[in-house]
Design a protein around this motif. Structure first.
Motif, PDB file in Angstrom:
ATOM      1  N   VAL A  35       0.864  -1.181   0.000  1.00 31.65           N
ATOM      2  CA  VAL A  35       0.000   0.000   0.000  1.00 31.65           C
ATOM      3  C   VAL A  35       0.901   1.232   0.000  1.00 31.65           C
ATOM      4  O   VAL A  35       1.685   1.436   0.931  1.00 31.65           O
ATOM      5  N   VAL A  36       0.804   2.047  -1.060  1.00 32.50           N
ATOM      6  CA  VAL A  36       1.641   3.240  -1.166  1.00 32.50           C
ATOM      7  C   VAL A  36       0.895   4.513  -0.788  1.00 32.50           C
ATOM      8  O   VAL A  36       1.507   5.542  -0.539  1.00 32.50           O
ATOM      9  N   SER A  37      -0.438   4.440  -0.747  1.00 34.19           N
ATOM     10  CA  SER A  37      -1.227   5.605  -0.380  1.00 34.19           C
ATOM     11  C   SER A  37      -2.598   5.157   0.109  1.00 34.19           C
ATOM     12  O   SER A  37      -3.125   4.148  -0.354  1.00 34.19           O
ATOM     13  N   GLU A  38      -3.152   5.910   1.050  1.00 32.66           N
ATOM     14  CA  GLU A  38      -4.513   5.671   1.531  1.00 32.66           C
ATOM     15  C   GLU A  38      -5.296   6.966   1.397  1.00 32.66           C
ATOM     16  O   GLU A  38      -4.913   7.982   1.968  1.00 32.66           O
ATOM     17  N   LEU A  39      -6.369   6.924   0.618  1.00 35.34           N
ATOM     18  CA  LEU A  39      -7.225   8.089   0.392  1.00 35.34           C
ATOM     19  C   LEU A  39      -8.460   7.920   1.269  1.00 35.34           C
ATOM     20  O   LEU A  39      -9.159   6.924   1.154  1.00 35.34           O
ATOM     21  N   GLU A  40      -8.722   8.877   2.121  1.00 37.95           N
ATOM     22  CA  GLU A  40      -9.810   8.721   3.094  1.00 37.95           C
ATOM     23  C   GLU A  40     -10.793   9.876   3.032  1.00 37.95           C
ATOM     24  O   GLU A  40     -11.165  10.444   4.055  1.00 37.95           O
ATOM     25  N   ASP A  41     -11.234  10.206   1.827  1.00 37.83           N
ATOM     26  CA  ASP A  41     -12.137  11.337   1.653  1.00 37.83           C
ATOM     27  C   ASP A  41     -13.603  10.927   1.547  1.00 37.83           C
ATOM     28  O   ASP A  41     -14.484  11.713   1.883  1.00 37.83           O
ATOM     29  N   CYS A  42     -13.882   9.726   1.074  1.00 45.38           N
ATOM     30  CA  CYS A  42     -15.270   9.280   0.891  1.00 45.38           C
ATOM     31  C   CYS A  42     -15.930   9.048   2.246  1.00 45.38           C
ATOM     32  O   CYS A  42     -15.363   8.408   3.129  1.00 45.38           O
ATOM     33  N   GLU A  43     -17.134   9.567   2.385  1.00 38.60           N
ATOM     34  CA  GLU A  43     -17.870   9.423   3.636  1.00 38.60           C
ATOM     35  C   GLU A  43     -18.640   8.103   3.703  1.00 38.60           C
ATOM     36  O   GLU A  43     -19.028   7.673   4.790  1.00 38.60           O
ATOM     37  N   GLU A  44     -18.888   7.497   2.546  1.00 42.64           N
ATOM     38  CA  GLU A  44     -19.627   6.238   2.497  1.00 42.64           C
ATOM     39  C   GLU A  44     -18.993   5.303   1.475  1.00 42.64           C
ATOM     40  O   GLU A  44     -18.018   5.652   0.818  1.00 42.64           O
ATOM     41  N   TYR A  45     -19.579   4.149   1.326  1.00 40.73           N
ATOM     42  CA  TYR A  45     -19.194   3.054   0.420  1.00 40.73           C
ATOM     43  C   TYR A  45     -18.596   3.567  -0.897  1.00 40.73           C
ATOM     44  O   TYR A  45     -19.173   4.429  -1.549  1.00 40.73           O
ATOM     45  N   VAL A  46     -17.451   3.028  -1.276  1.00 35.33           N
ATOM     46  CA  VAL A  46     -16.841   3.333  -2.573  1.00 35.33           C
ATOM     47  C   VAL A  46     -17.444   2.368  -3.592  1.00 35.33           C
ATOM     48  O   VAL A  46     -17.250   1.157  -3.501  1.00 35.33           O
ATOM     49  N   ALA A  47     -18.181   2.900  -4.552  1.00 35.99           N
ATOM     50  CA  ALA A  47     -18.897   2.061  -5.515  1.00 35.99           C
ATOM     51  C   ALA A  47     -18.180   1.930  -6.855  1.00 35.99           C
ATOM     52  O   ALA A  47     -18.410   0.971  -7.582  1.00 35.99           O
ATOM     53  N   SER A  48     -17.325   2.892  -7.201  1.00 35.94           N
ATOM     54  CA  SER A  48     -16.703   2.873  -8.521  1.00 35.94           C
ATOM     55  C   SER A  48     -15.358   3.581  -8.491  1.00 35.94           C
ATOM     56  O   SER A  48     -15.208   4.606  -7.828  1.00 35.94           O
ATOM     57  N   LEU A  49     -14.404   3.014  -9.218  1.00 39.08           N
ATOM     58  CA  LEU A  49     -13.064   3.584  -9.361  1.00 39.08           C
ATOM     59  C   LEU A  49     -12.666   3.515 -10.820  1.00 39.08           C
ATOM     60  O   LEU A  49     -12.934   2.527 -11.489  1.00 39.08           O
ATOM     61  N   LYS A  50     -11.991   4.558 -11.315  1.00 38.55           N
ATOM     62  CA  LYS A  50     -11.537   4.531 -12.710  1.00 38.55           C
ATOM     63  C   LYS A  50     -10.373   5.501 -12.865  1.00 38.55           C
ATOM     64  O   LYS A  50     -10.441   6.639 -12.413  1.00 38.55           O
ATOM     65  N   TYR A  51      -9.317   5.016 -13.521  1.00 38.86           N
ATOM     66  CA  TYR A  51      -8.213   5.884 -13.917  1.00 38.86           C
ATOM     67  C   TYR A  51      -8.530   6.477 -15.278  1.00 38.86           C
ATOM     68  O   TYR A  51      -9.137   5.812 -16.127  1.00 38.86           O
ATOM     69  N   SER A  52      -8.084   7.713 -15.492  1.00 41.23           N
ATOM     70  CA  SER A  52      -8.233   8.323 -16.817  1.00 41.23           C
ATOM     71  C   SER A  52      -7.276   7.620 -17.778  1.00 41.23           C
ATOM     72  O   SER A  52      -6.248   7.080 -17.360  1.00 41.23           O
ATOM     73  N   PRO A  53      -7.607   7.599 -19.073  1.00 40.87           N
ATOM     74  CA  PRO A  53      -6.742   6.922 -20.040  1.00 40.87           C
ATOM     75  C   PRO A  53      -5.304   7.437 -20.055  1.00 40.87           C
ATOM     76  O   PRO A  53      -4.374   6.667 -20.282  1.00 40.87           O
ATOM     77  N   ASP A  54      -5.104   8.729 -19.765  1.00 36.79           N
ATOM     78  CA  ASP A  54      -3.751   9.277 -19.748  1.00 36.79           C
ATOM     79  C   ASP A  54      -3.043   9.051 -18.412  1.00 36.79           C
ATOM     80  O   ASP A  54      -1.882   9.411 -18.245  1.00 36.79           O
ATOM     81  N   GLY A  55      -3.742   8.447 -17.445  1.00 39.86           N
ATOM     82  CA  GLY A  55      -3.158   8.147 -16.147  1.00 39.86           C
ATOM     83  C   GLY A  55      -3.011   9.333 -15.221  1.00 39.86           C
ATOM     84  O   GLY A  55      -2.477   9.214 -14.117  1.00 39.86           O
ATOM     85  N   LYS A  56      -3.503  10.489 -15.628  1.00 44.03           N
ATOM     86  CA  LYS A  56      -3.347  11.709 -14.837  1.00 44.03           C
ATOM     87  C   LYS A  56      -4.338  11.800 -13.679  1.00 44.03           C
ATOM     88  O   LYS A  56      -4.080  12.494 -12.698  1.00 44.03           O
ATOM     89  N   TYR A  57      -5.469  11.117 -13.790  1.00 40.82           N
ATOM     90  CA  TYR A  57      -6.525  11.231 -12.780  1.00 40.82           C
ATOM     91  C   TYR A  57      -7.017   9.860 -12.316  1.00 40.82           C
ATOM     92  O   TYR A  57      -6.985   8.887 -13.053  1.00 40.82           O
ATOM     93  N   LEU A  58      -7.513   9.846 -11.078  1.00 37.34           N
ATOM     94  CA  LEU A  58      -8.277   8.731 -10.544  1.00 37.34           C
ATOM     95  C   LEU A  58      -9.616   9.303 -10.095  1.00 37.34           C
ATOM     96  O   LEU A  58      -9.650  10.269  -9.324  1.00 37.34           O
TER      97      LEU A  58
END
Length: 186
Positions: A35-58
Motif C-alpha cells: 500500500v503506497v497511499s490511503e485516500l480517506e475522503d469518501c464518507e460512504e461506500y466506494v462504488a466505482s473507481l476509474k483511472y483516466s486513459p492518460d493516467g493523470k486522474y483517478l
C-alpha cells in the motif's frame, strides 16, 4: 478495483473504514502489493473507481452522492475536486478517451458530466453526444440502451464493461446472469 494505465498501481475501494469511519481507497503498488497511499475522503461506500486513459486522474464514485477526482503524479494522489450534484449514490464513473470529461451515473439514473481540468459541471448533456469514451462501463446511455430487458427496473443491471476491441459489452444483473452483447447495444 481499478488498474492504472501503466499497470503500476491498483486502486482498491472499500465499503467502510476502521470502526465505521469513512470508506478508504488504497493505492497498491502492483508488483509488491504494498500500500503506497490511503485516500480517506469518501464518507460512504466506494462504488466505482476509474483511472483516466492518460493516467493523470483517478475518479472515485461514492454512496455519499459525490465523485472525487484525484490528480496522480507517481505515487502521489492529490484530491483536486469533490464533484457534487448527484441526487443519489454514485454507482459508475468513466472518462472520455481524451481524459477531459468525467461522466457519473447515480443509483437513481441521473447522468452528470464534469470537466477534469476545472471540476466544473457540464450542464448541457447534449454537448456530450459525440464524445468518444475510453471504455463504456456505465449502465446508462444511448450506446447501452439495449441492455435493459423489459422486466428490469433501474437497479437490476449492476455492472457493464465494453470489450477492449470495442465490439462487445458484457453485463451482470440482479438475477445472477452475465450477458454478452454487441456494442453498441442500442
Amino acid at each position: 478495483l481499478a488498474m492504472s494505465p501503466d499497470g503500476k498501481h491498483l486502486a482498491v475501494g472499500f465499503k467502510e473504514g476502521a470502526m465505521g469511519v469513512s470508506a478508504p481507497v488504497w493505492i497498491v503498488e502492483f508488483e509488491s502489493l504494498t500500500v503506497v497511499s490511503e485516500l480517506e475522503d469518501c464518507e460512504e461506500y466506494v462504488a466505482s473507481l476509474k483511472y483516466s486513459p492518460d493516467g493523470k486522474y483517478l475518479a472515485v464514485g461514492s454512496w455519499d452522492q459525490k465523485a472525487y477526482l484525484y490528480e496522480v503524479s507517481g505515487d502521489s494522489y492529490k484530491l483536486q475536486y469533490v464533484l457534487t450534484g448527484n441526487s443519489s449514490s454514485v454507482e459508475h464513473v468513466m472518462f472520455s478517451a481524451d481524459s477531459q470529461v468525467l461522466m457519473t451515473h447515480s443509483k437513481d439514473t441521473q447522468v452528470l458530466f464534469w470537466e477534469t481540468s476545472t471540476g466544473a459541471r457540464i450542464a448541457k448533456a447534449w454537448m456530450m453526444r459525440d464524445v468518444e469514451w475510453a471504455q463504456w462501463t456505465g449502465t446508462l446511455g444511448w450506446s447501452v440502451m439495449g441492455i435493459w430487458d423489459p422486466e428490469y427496473d433501474q437497479t437490476d443491471v449492476n455492472a457493464v464493461c465494453q470489450s477492449v476491441s470495442g465490439q462487445a459489452v458484457v453485463l451482470g444483473d440482479d438475477y445472477g446472469k452475465v450477458k454478452l452483447m454487441r456494442y453498441p447495444a442500442a
